[in-house]
Motif scaffolding. Structure first.
Motif, PDB file in Angstrom:
ATOM      1  N   UNK A  20       0.832  -1.209   0.000  1.00  0.00           N
ATOM      2  CA  UNK A  20       0.000   0.000   0.000  1.00  0.00           C
ATOM      3  C   UNK A  20       0.861   1.252   0.000  1.00  0.00           C
ATOM      4  N   UNK A  21       0.215   2.403  -0.229  1.00  0.00           N
ATOM      5  CA  UNK A  21       0.974   3.642  -0.368  1.00  0.00           C
ATOM      6  C   UNK A  21       1.584   4.103   0.956  1.00  0.00           C
ATOM      7  N   UNK A  22       0.876   3.802   2.060  1.00  0.00           N
ATOM      8  CA  UNK A  22       1.415   4.176   3.362  1.00  0.00           C
ATOM      9  C   UNK A  22       2.775   3.506   3.599  1.00  0.00           C
ATOM     10  N   UNK A  23       2.877   2.239   3.172  1.00  0.00           N
ATOM     11  CA  UNK A  23       4.153   1.533   3.306  1.00  0.00           C
ATOM     12  C   UNK A  23       5.253   2.217   2.496  1.00  0.00           C
ATOM     13  N   UNK A  24       4.918   2.703   1.310  1.00  0.00           N
ATOM     14  CA  UNK A  24       5.912   3.413   0.494  1.00  0.00           C
ATOM     15  C   UNK A  24       6.491   4.590   1.277  1.00  0.00           C
ATOM     16  N   UNK A  25       5.608   5.317   1.958  1.00  0.00           N
ATOM     17  CA  UNK A  25       6.061   6.467   2.742  1.00  0.00           C
ATOM     18  C   UNK A  25       6.949   6.044   3.893  1.00  0.00           C
ATOM     19  N   UNK A  26       6.538   4.938   4.553  1.00  0.00           N
ATOM     20  CA  UNK A  26       7.339   4.441   5.684  1.00  0.00           C
ATOM     21  C   UNK A  26       8.733   4.048   5.204  1.00  0.00           C
ATOM     22  N   UNK A  81      15.032   7.762  -5.043  1.00  0.00           N
ATOM     23  CA  UNK A  81      13.905   7.060  -4.432  1.00  0.00           C
ATOM     24  C   UNK A  81      12.708   7.270  -5.350  1.00  0.00           C
ATOM     25  N   UNK A  82      12.563   6.347  -6.313  1.00  0.00           N
ATOM     26  CA  UNK A  82      11.523   6.458  -7.338  1.00  0.00           C
ATOM     27  C   UNK A  82      10.390   5.487  -7.023  1.00  0.00           C
ATOM     28  N   UNK A  83       9.175   5.819  -7.465  1.00  0.00           N
ATOM     29  CA  UNK A  83       8.091   4.863  -7.253  1.00  0.00           C
ATOM     30  C   UNK A  83       7.230   4.743  -8.509  1.00  0.00           C
ATOM     31  N   UNK A  84       6.599   3.568  -8.653  1.00  0.00           N
ATOM     32  CA  UNK A  84       5.647   3.356  -9.738  1.00  0.00           C
ATOM     33  C   UNK A  84       4.542   2.439  -9.238  1.00  0.00           C
ATOM     34  N   UNK A 128       2.400  -1.505  -5.442  1.00  0.00           N
ATOM     35  CA  UNK A 128       3.396  -0.435  -5.575  1.00  0.00           C
ATOM     36  C   UNK A 128       4.817  -0.982  -5.669  1.00  0.00           C
ATOM     37  N   UNK A 129       5.649  -0.260  -6.399  1.00  0.00           N
ATOM     38  CA  UNK A 129       7.057  -0.647  -6.540  1.00  0.00           C
ATOM     39  C   UNK A 129       7.956   0.559  -6.281  1.00  0.00           C
ATOM     40  N   UNK A 130       9.101   0.289  -5.679  1.00  0.00           N
ATOM     41  CA  UNK A 130      10.069   1.349  -5.408  1.00  0.00           C
ATOM     42  C   UNK A 130      11.397   1.002  -6.062  1.00  0.00           C
ATOM     43  N   UNK A 131      12.026   1.996  -6.671  1.00  0.00           N
ATOM     44  CA  UNK A 131      13.384   1.814  -7.184  1.00  0.00           C
ATOM     45  C   UNK A 131      14.287   2.704  -6.323  1.00  0.00           C
ATOM     46  N   UNK A 132      15.161   2.050  -5.570  1.00  0.00           N
ATOM     47  CA  UNK A 132      16.015   2.796  -4.634  1.00  0.00           C
ATOM     48  C   UNK A 132      17.472   2.625  -5.037  1.00  0.00           C
ATOM     49  N   UNK A 133      18.176   3.762  -5.118  1.00  0.00           N
ATOM     50  CA  UNK A 133      19.585   3.720  -5.515  1.00  0.00           C
ATOM     51  C   UNK A 133      20.450   4.328  -4.418  1.00  0.00           C
ATOM     52  N   UNK A 184       9.156  10.754  -8.839  1.00  0.00           N
ATOM     53  CA  UNK A 184      10.253  10.887  -7.888  1.00  0.00           C
ATOM     54  C   UNK A 184       9.671  11.058  -6.486  1.00  0.00           C
ATOM     55  N   UNK A 185       9.365   9.943  -5.804  1.00  0.00           N
ATOM     56  CA  UNK A 185       8.681  10.040  -4.512  1.00  0.00           C
ATOM     57  C   UNK A 185       9.527  10.800  -3.495  1.00  0.00           C
ATOM     58  N   UNK A 186      10.836  10.603  -3.568  1.00  0.00           N
ATOM     59  CA  UNK A 186      11.736  11.289  -2.636  1.00  0.00           C
ATOM     60  C   UNK A 186      11.640  12.805  -2.738  1.00  0.00           C
ATOM     61  N   UNK A 187      11.216  13.306  -3.884  1.00  0.00           N
ATOM     62  CA  UNK A 187      11.068  14.752  -4.072  1.00  0.00           C
ATOM     63  C   UNK A 187       9.610  15.203  -4.034  1.00  0.00           C
ATOM     64  N   UNK A 188       8.675  14.264  -3.778  1.00  0.00           N
ATOM     65  CA  UNK A 188       7.249  14.623  -3.797  1.00  0.00           C
ATOM     66  C   UNK A 188       6.747  14.976  -5.178  1.00  0.00           C
ATOM     67  N   UNK A 189       7.303  14.330  -6.184  1.00  0.00           N
ATOM     68  CA  UNK A 189       7.001  14.681  -7.577  1.00  0.00           C
ATOM     69  C   UNK A 189       6.260  13.526  -8.262  1.00  0.00           C
TER      70      UNK A 189
END
Lengths: 530, 530
Positions: free
Chosen positions: A294-300, A316-319, A345-350, A442-447
């Motif tokens: 879920x989206x809440x987990x993405x934020x956590x 910290x990208x999300x799709x 939800x998926x996250x790409x973290x570098x 770009x979830x890390x940037x709120x975009x």
């Protein structure tokens, strides 16, 4: 990315063809190329022009009525409208203040920039009159290709020299026409890297990056160009060359005027040279592709990444699942990195750091925590460069996949992270089966990149999307343009993100710096050319 | 750090005392407090005022002649001159456009901000009329202490509320009067930290930090406020409240106007609220105190630190032997961290990261390399917080030691790192035994604090220092004010670091935003009030 200055007009395709094409646009900017009167209006001297001007005006109003599809933020009788990547669309009336190109202008241009730099070859003009997405078409009859700042500025492709690089401070100085990727390659040889990276790096120019305040993939780590650009050389519309090309990290002598041109979209001045701070190129890069329920987990997971990855977190990208499916369905050679079960939800973290062992250890600790707390339900860490590239290709390929899938309505929004995905869900509920709504960014940037895919462009669908999407974003204190700028398509929407007082101040700036409105007309600010 | 708005005038102490004191300064700014005429000049209506105005003008010219000590950059008949921390010095003519305080103004102020917020107690006024260094003295007869943005703005100390903090994005929104250290403490409770830190953190306000574009000790790691400030609320001189208080990391909707007020030194508008991005507070901090034999080695160590410490490097400070001696000789409780042998240069290097073991390992590898190559000849790593603090106290105590040592001429310069120390050596050769020349500062940022210590203030000595120091800095493409701003002392020196075209554009900005010159007068720009 748009190049710094791009002429995008289609006004002439409606109404009677003018006998003379008035042209005094970005081409007319620069030292020694002022309008022959200090006020561009002074150029409207013959009855012919005035008559034509009136005709066009009336006609254009009619045209506008035909395509008016209603928008609460409209502030003038004119409107630009665009439908994703469709060629269907809008017209705009030519600014009455602009002059008409005459033979003597051509001779003058040839004298200033040399005969070979004055281009009126039909094919070359055709290419230069269309923007890179093929959305807009201009009517310029001449293209100038200057080689120095003292010449006029339109296409800066030939101004592509690296002027200096300091290996102690990491400060790079170059001409505005340098291609981003070329700069990055040059820096790599010296152990440094560009503070920004984006999909278009192989063709976009640093002057355009600066003029549009490009964001991109390294934003989370290295921040905005407002922080990384140390100096600019800018040509003002009256031909003044303003040398603010400092190479110092700290300089508090007066107002930081260069900032106005960063993200000014070429409407206040033309950026000709850039000085910027580049970070050391770090050797260790890791990429993980993770799934959340879920989206809440993405934020956590974002909060956890900031804590556990700290100084090595670089993306910290999300799709969402619909985005992943879009890429898998429409692009060749794509594989689901986590095929065992579909998640929402998926996250790409570098991570990027200077010590491989340290970075891997940090990543392990972070992943362990993320899985133990249940926020991450599945995941994979790239084992080599080819796997890293494959993960990145999914994220970067979504835009291309959308174009292949059919018509697409695109929105580039900044929204506080906690509310960001709610818009996708509300839009999905609103549109039902009529379109596929996908959210990534770009979830890390709120975009958030909100995209709505449909079999074909449809005004009814558009009316369901707009102005709703802008109103929603405005209500949640977001920005209707996070990193793409306002350009030609969104000046009418500026009020959703900026207060009237702020817009008024912008108009004052524009009038102060470009009183005749000759720089990149019809962009950024609403109604300024009316 | 200067507070955001500080009134510094002494004009009245020369010439006949005016019967009425015209006062329409920063106090006169804000909603509902416009001059009674839209042009401040409209206030000069009585023969009395005009006559007084002329008298003062003439007299002040004479005063000026008495203290004119020659300066090649002077552009008007007026000059400000200041001698380090001496109280000897300059006068400035009151701007003729300003109004005179009358009883009815007091009543009006009381109506707007309330009786208790209108202060004319002699002691309180005395304190408010002198800047924190005791260099300048103003003549304001009334102090207003507003509690909200809608009231007038002078002392923002009572506007000290934290408005919001988002733990996901790290975005803090607060009023301009918040003390920097209080904000840092608040953030620490949430696992975050301020992106800037400076010696004055216990008393300086965030609005002043923003208005002066404060640099400080974390600049190397977190960069400039131009990158970290996400939004501002600003009150313009005409009383307009411009709400640009965005909380988004990315917002490309129009020109980034807030940047003008960052480092604008309160001359374009008064910052009333600030939104800024704060980084996560990292748990591991290490401090090393190293010695080098020559300046070239210092540079080599900087390059090495960027490579080996990479993402954990958080400060790279330097001081020469004379700076260290200054601190050891004049401050109590100071100890030479490397007493075995005297060296010419010392470096204070700090790392900040999320994992103590990783950071220590990185530091070990770096130190090993630095010593093996011979660039570092001696050194010590702090074993606990108390040792770290002791090292920092030396670096931060130099300014205080200089003040105790006698008269001091202070320069805050940005110079390309490779040339930076050459100025100290040339100055030393030039002055011989007449003064002690010391150099220290933020080497990682190319920021030199050049200080010349002498038994007493002496015009002959000053003439040997200036304009030489400015000319030298200008020839080496440096900045005559790296982080301290131009303020009251250096508007005449702006031309050493900025081209005439750039200064002209600044003047246009000032005239656009503050046509009556009522905001923080006599600062930043030369001659604007003439």
């Amino acid at each position: 990315m748009r190049p710094a200055i791009k002429l995008v007009r289609k006004w002439w395709s409606y109404g009677p063809k003018p006998q003379k094409l008035r042209i005094w646009d970005p081409q007319a900017v620069g030292s020694g190329l002022l309008p022959r009167s200090s006020h561009a209006r002074g150029l409207h001297q013959t009855g012919d022009h005035l008559q034509h001007s009136n005709l066009t005006y009336k006609h254009s109003n009619q045209v506008f009525k035909d395509i008016d599809i209603g928008n609460t933020s409209r502030r003038s009788g004119f409107q630009m409208r665009n439908f994703g990547s469709s060629t269907m669309g809008s017209t705009i009336l030519r600014d009455e203040r602009f002059a008409i190109l005459e033979e003597c202008d051509i001779h003058y241009f040839q004298k200033v920039v040399g005969e070979r730099a004055v281009i009126n070859d039909k094919d070359e003009l055709e290419a230069a009159n269309v923007d890179w997405l093929g959305k807009f078409k201009g009517a310029s009859q001449v293209l100038l290709r200057p080689r120095t700042t003292k010449q006029v500025i339109v296409n800066l492709g030939a101004m592509n020299k690296i002027l200096s690089f300091d290996e102690v401070s990491g400060v790079l100085v170059c001409e505005a026409g340098c291609i981003l990727e070329n700069l990055d390659k040059y820096l790599a040889e010296h152990g440094f890297t560009m503070p920004l990276d984006l999909g278009a790096k192989g063709s976009c120019q640093i002057g355009g990056n600066v003029s549009t305040n490009a964001g991109g993939l390294r934003f989370l780590r290295y921040g905005s160009l407002h922080g990384n650009v140390l100096g600019l050389e800018v040509v003002l519309p009256d031909g003044t060359i303003v040398d603010m090309l400092g190479t110092l990290r700290k300089d508090n002598t007066g107002y930081d005027l260069k900032q106005l041109f960063i993200g000014g979209e070429g409407t206040l001045g033309v950026v000709t040279k850039v000085s910027l701070l580049t970070p050391a190129k770090l050797s260790s890069v890791n990429v993980a592709f993770l799934a959340c329920q879920d989206y809440l987990s993405c934020q956590e997971v974002l909060v956890l990444a900031k804590k556990k990855l700290g100084e090595v977190l670089s993306a910290f990208e999300f799709l969402d699942r619909s985005s992943l499916d879009m890429a898998l369905d429409h692009l060749e050679g794509m594989r689901d990195p986590l095929p065992s079960a579909k998640q929402k939800f998926y996250l790409l973290i570098e991570t990027t750091g200077s010590n491989e062992n340290h970075d891997k250890e940090k990543l392990d600790v972070f992943l362990e925590d993320a899985v133990r707390t249940g926020h991450v339900v599945d995941g994979v860490v790239a084992q080599d460069n080819s796997q890293s590239s494959a993960f990145w290709r999914i994220r970067e390929g979504i835009a291309e996949a959308l174009n292949k899938a059919g018509a697409v309505y695109k929105y580039d929004l900044s929204i506080p992270v906690k509310d960001l995905y709610q818009l996708v869900e509300e839009m999905r509920a609103k549109l039902g089966d009529s379109a596929i709504v996908i959210g990534y960014g770009h979830l890390g940037d709120g975009n958030l990149h909100l995209n709505i895919s449909a079999p074909k462009y449809d005004e009814k669908l558009l009316l369901q999307i707009e102005p709703f999407v802008y109103e929603w974003t405005s209500q949640h204190k977001g920005s209707v343009s996070a990193e793409h700028g306002l350009g030609f398509m969104k000046p009418h929407a500026i009020h959703y993100s900026k207060t009237p007082e702020t817009v008024q101040l912008m108009v004052k700036m524009k009038n102060l710096l470009d009183p005749n409105g000759i720089l990149n007309p019809y962009k950024v600010l609403p109604s300024i050319h009316i």
